[in-house]
Every structure is written in structure tokens, then in C-alpha cells.
Design an enzyme around this catalytic site. Structure first.
Site, PDB file in Angstrom:
ATOM      1  CG  HIS A 162       6.498  26.592  -0.110  1.00 49.54           C
ATOM      2  ND1 HIS A 162       5.715  27.221   0.838  1.00 49.54           N
ATOM      3  CD2 HIS A 162       7.713  27.162  -0.126  1.00 49.54           C
ATOM      4  CE1 HIS A 162       6.527  27.832   1.487  1.00 49.54           C
ATOM      5  NE2 HIS A 162       7.826  28.037   0.943  1.00 49.54           N
ATOM      6  CB  SER A 283      -5.547  -1.618 -11.615  1.00 49.53           C
ATOM      7  OG  SER A 283      -6.949  -1.490 -12.144  1.00 49.53           O
ATOM      8  CE  LYS A 289      -3.264   3.378 -11.318  1.00 43.93           C
ATOM      9  NZ  LYS A 289      -4.523   3.427 -10.498  1.00 43.93           N
ATOM     10  CD  GLU A 296      -0.591   3.368  -3.190  1.00 41.66           C
ATOM     11  OE1 GLU A 296      -1.783   3.892  -3.175  1.00 41.66           O
ATOM     12  OE2 GLU A 296      -0.193   2.565  -3.993  1.00 41.66           O
TER      13      GLU A 296
END
Ligand code: ARG
Length: 466
Positions: A162, A283, A289, A296
Site C-alpha cells: 500500500h 528545468s 531541478k 518518466e
């Protein structure tokens, strides 16, 4: 429209009007099926040799065809071949060029065959080659994953259910779970290869041919295990493409799960691993970043691969026997699936061995999350408590830990004995992360010795393939 204009078509004989220029473009496949040119030539060479063997072509004609096809192969490889949409597809482009090069002998190549069995043959040859390239990349990823796992047989991380801290596991154990998914994918890929490796050549348009062809000869020449059984099925079957896309959808599903974990683990909140800069991007607005773009993107590409599987299933649904033009729509989803799978595997095979584990952070996360609570319950069971009662006792201890900001291992013996009198000094051995791992010492368990042995077995399995 004059009749002359239209006889340039290889099938122009019965037509009195030229094809509408839109329809020409709409029905053409050459822009994408030229990718199978090498396989088309390979199939034609096998077909021509067989025609000579059974006396339909003489030796001189075969020689001419071989030379012509050899030259065409060269032209294509060097980018000099002029593809024409008027000639519809890869098959007619090559055949037409052959006739241009060697004259009317070129027109004999299509004896005893149809584009229907030709295209079915080409796709199988193309996909077989693609499968072998994919198998090699998949094995490379597996070896990289197993290698990293072997280095981390002792590295403790929290295992999750979970997405909540559950029990400590070795990072290597987690990585070997990935490998199990990939190992099953490899098996599915080989199953697909075994079933597709039959030759449809000789089925002709749908019913076979009146020439004394030897399908066993073309099957053997093209490396197929045997000819297919039924001519109608041979030209209409695209099961192998669906099976391949199904393999791919499941592989990408697995890669997306791995990607998701990598993305989570690189976040500042987890901070379990570091990906090398070369697999990340920055970024344009936020200077701090470092984004995990590669995992991804792999996660995102799962969508198109799943989509291609649905496209092919829908393409084949309700199709009557035998060949239908619908089937021209099989190629783009199939080709894009091959490209996407190869790219994603390459990205992962390069990236996974370069993952750097932040062992201290993993360990700290495991320590903080009451991950040895089950070990304490098992300890009480060994002291004679029924498991349900032990569960209750430990639940109370955890509640106390939550309220007081302490982990179980940080509580004094006195405090722990307050939850159950049978708890003794030896409890601290089971509350350590190392003790928890080492206690799960059975096949498939996370004890470091088991993880090491599992990594060795997994590596031997992959290495035995080649
Ligand atoms: N380009 C066609 C395809 O990909 C080749 C077979 C065409 N056969 C036909 N009878 N029109 O399916």
C-alpha cells in the site's frame, strides 16, 4: 483518362480509368512498408530459387533475377532507390524496378505467389529479426539489474505494501523482483517467436497455386521451422503480431512500474537513489531541478504500446477469411511497437547499472517506519503466544511509539516488558534491521545469503541463453 496511363500499374489490365490521385495516396503503404525491403528481397530470392528447382524458371532466368534483386538491395541500402507512391507498396516497387533492370524475366518472379502470401512472409521475417534484437536488449537489461542486485544483497530498504512501510527488505531483493518480471517477458517473447516461425509462402492469394511449388524448400531457405498448414489461414493470420504486441504491452507495463519506483526514489522525499546526470534533464525555470525524464518517458510510452495492442485486436476483430486490405493497417502499430520497445529497453539497460543507492537514507527510512513490528510479533509467538495475541501486543507498542516518537528498537527493555512480560533482553536482536532480513532465510526470502544465491541463479539463467 487514357488506358495507357493505367497499364503502368502491375494490376492495370482490367482497368479503364486511372486511380484517383487521393485514392492512390490513401491506399498506398510504401511510405511505411519500405522498412521491410530487405525481407521482401530475401523472400523473393527464396521463391525464385524454388521456382527454378521445380522447373518453372530456368537457371539463366534465376541468375538474372538474383543479379537484379542484388542490385536493388544495393540501391536501397545506399538510399538511391526511388520509391514511388504510384507503385503502392514495397512489393510492387521492387518488382517493378526488377523488370526495369532485367526486362521481362522480372515479370516471371511473381509466378505462383501473391502479395498476400508475400506480405505475410515479409512481416514474419521482419518481426523475427526484431524479436532477436529485443531479446538481446532484454538480456542486457536483466544482467544489469541482476548485477546491481548482487552488489546490494546487504543493503536494507523498507519494503512496501500500500506504499506504506511494511517490512525491511534487501535492495537487491527488490531488484531481483524486477528481474522476475523481465524473465517472464523473455519467455513470452520466445513463445511468440516459436509460433510465428512458420512460412506462409506458397499460400498465394488464398487458395494455393497451380504450379508444382515446394513450400518446404522456401520455408527452409528462409529459416522457418516449417510451412504453415492452411492457405486461407496463412494469408489472413496476424496472431503473431498481436502476440508480439501483447508481449510488448506487458513488458512496458513492467518498465512503467520500475519507472514509477525510480521516479519516487529520486524525489527529495524518498531520496533513496541517485540517477547519473546523463539520464536526467533540468528545468528552464527552476534552477534546482534534476528531473528523471528517462523513466518518466518510458512510463508514458506504455500508453502508445498498449494502444497498439488494442489497434491490432480491433483490426482483426470480425474479419472474414481470407486476406482483406484492412491488414495493411497492421504495420504502423507493429513497427512503432518494435521501435518503442527497443528504445525503452536500451534506455533502461544503460541506466539501471548506473543507479547509485543512497544506502543511509534507505536504512533510515526502514528504521523509522516500525518495519520490524512483525519480527516482534514472531518473537512473541516463539515465546508461546498465539499469533493474533502477539499482533495485538505489538500494535499497542507501535501506538506508544507513534505517540512518543520512538521506534521499537529505541524503547527500553522495561518499556517493552510493559506490553508483555515475556519480552527479554534477546528482543533487541530481532528488532534490528539486519536480524529481520537474516531471519527470512528460505527460497525466495530476503536474507542476504538468499539474495546472493538468487542473483547467481538468475545470472546463470540469462547467460545460458546465448
Ligand atoms: N500492401 C499490402 C498489405 O500491406 C500488401 C498486400 C496487398 N494485397 C492485395 N491483394 N491488395 O497488406
Amino acid at each position: 483518362m487514357s488506358k495507357e496511363q493505367d497499364t503502368s500499374k502491375l494490376w492495370g489490365g482490367r482497368f479503364t480509368e486511372a486511380t484517383d490521385s487521393f485514392v492512390q495516396r490513401f491506399t498506398a503503404s510504401v511510405n511505411f512498408d519500405q522498412r521491410m525491403a530487405a525481407e521482401d528481397i530475401e523472400g523473393s530470392l527464396a521463391h525464385a530459387s524454388m521456382l527454378c528447382e521445380v522447373g518453372v524458371l530456368n537457371a539463366a532466368e534465376l541468375e538474372q533475377i538474383r543479379n537484379g534483386l542484388g542490385q536493388i538491395r544495393q540501391e536501397i541500402a545506399e538510399g538511391r532507390f526511388e520509391w514511388s507512391v504510384e507503385l503502392e507498396d514495397v512489393h510492387m516497387n521492387i518488382e517493378s524496378r526488377l523488370t526495369q533492370l532485367i526486362g521481362s524475366t522480372g515479370k516471371k518472379l511473381h509466378t505462383g505467389r501473391s502479395r498476400n502470401d508475400q506480405v505475410a512472409t515479409d512481416i514474419r521475417l521482419y518481426l523475427r529479426k526484431a524479436i532477436d534484437a529485443i531479446a538481446a536488449e532484454l538480456s542486457r537489461l536483466q544482467l544489469g539489474t541482476i548485477g546491481l542486485a548482487a552488489q546490494h544483497a546487504h543493503t536494507v530498504m523498507p519494503g512496501f505494501t500500500h506504499l506504506q512501510t511494511a517490512q525491511p527488505v534487501a535492495f537487491g531483493h527488490h531488484l531481483l523482483a524486477w528481474n522476475e518480471m523481465l524473465e517472464r517477458d523473455y519467455g513470452r517473447l520466445q513463445d511468440c517467436r516459436a509460433r510465428l516461425n512458420q512460412s506462409p509462402l506458397g499460400a498465394a492469394a488464398l487458395a494455393g497455386t497451380t504450379y508444382p511449388i515446394r513450400r518446404d524448400l522456401t520455408a527452409a531457405a528462409l529459416g522457418f521451422d516449417k510451412p504453415t498448414e492452411n492457405s486461407l489461414d496463412s494469408v489472413s493470420d496476424r496472431d503473431f503480431a498481436i502476440e508480439f504486441c501483447s508481449f510488448a504491452a506487458l513488458l512496458l507495463t513492467h518498465l512503467s512500474r520500475m519507472s514509477e519506483e525510480l521516479v519516487l526514489w529520486t524525489s527529495a522525499q524518498f531520496n533513496f537513489i541517485e540517477l547519473p546526470d546523463r539520464f536526467c534533464t533540468g528545468s528552464s525555470i527552476m534552477p534546482q531541478k534534476k528531473n528523471p525524464d528517462v523513466p518518466e518517458l518510458v512510463r508514458g510510452k506504455t500508453g502508445r504500446v498498449n494502444g497498439h495492442l488494442v489497434s491490432l485486436l480491433t483490426l482483426m476483430k470480425s474479419q472474414p477469411l481470407a486476406y482483406n486490405k484492412d491488414n495493411q493497417e497492421d504495420k504502423e502499430p507493429l513497427f512503432d511497437t518494435v521501435d518503442t520497445v527497443l528504445d525503452c529497453l536500451r534506455a533502461f539497460a544503460d541506466m539501471v547499472p548506473a543507479i547509485r543507492a543512497r544506502e543511509d537514507n534507505m536504512r533510515e527510512a526502514a528504521r523509522r517506519g516500525f518495519s520490524t513490528a512483525t519480527d516482534l510479533a514472531d518473537y512473541l509467538v516463539r515465546k508461546g503466544l498465539p499469533f493474533r495475541d502477539a499482533h495485538e501486543v505489538v500494535g499497542k507498542a507501535v501506538a506508544h511509539g507513534v505517540a512518543s516518537g520512538q521506534d521499537l528498537a529505541e524503547m527500553s527493555l522495561q518499556t517493552l516488558q510493559g506490553f508483555h512480560a515475556d519480552i527479554g533482553e534477546d528482543v533487541f536482536e530481532v528488532l534490528t534491521l539486519e536480524g529481520s532480513l537474516a531471519a527470512r532465510d528460505h527460497l525466495g526470502g530476503t536474507a542476504p545469503a538468499q539474495v546472493k544465491a538468487a542473483a547467481e541463479r538468475a545470472k546463470a539463467k540469462v547467460e545460458a541463453r546465448s
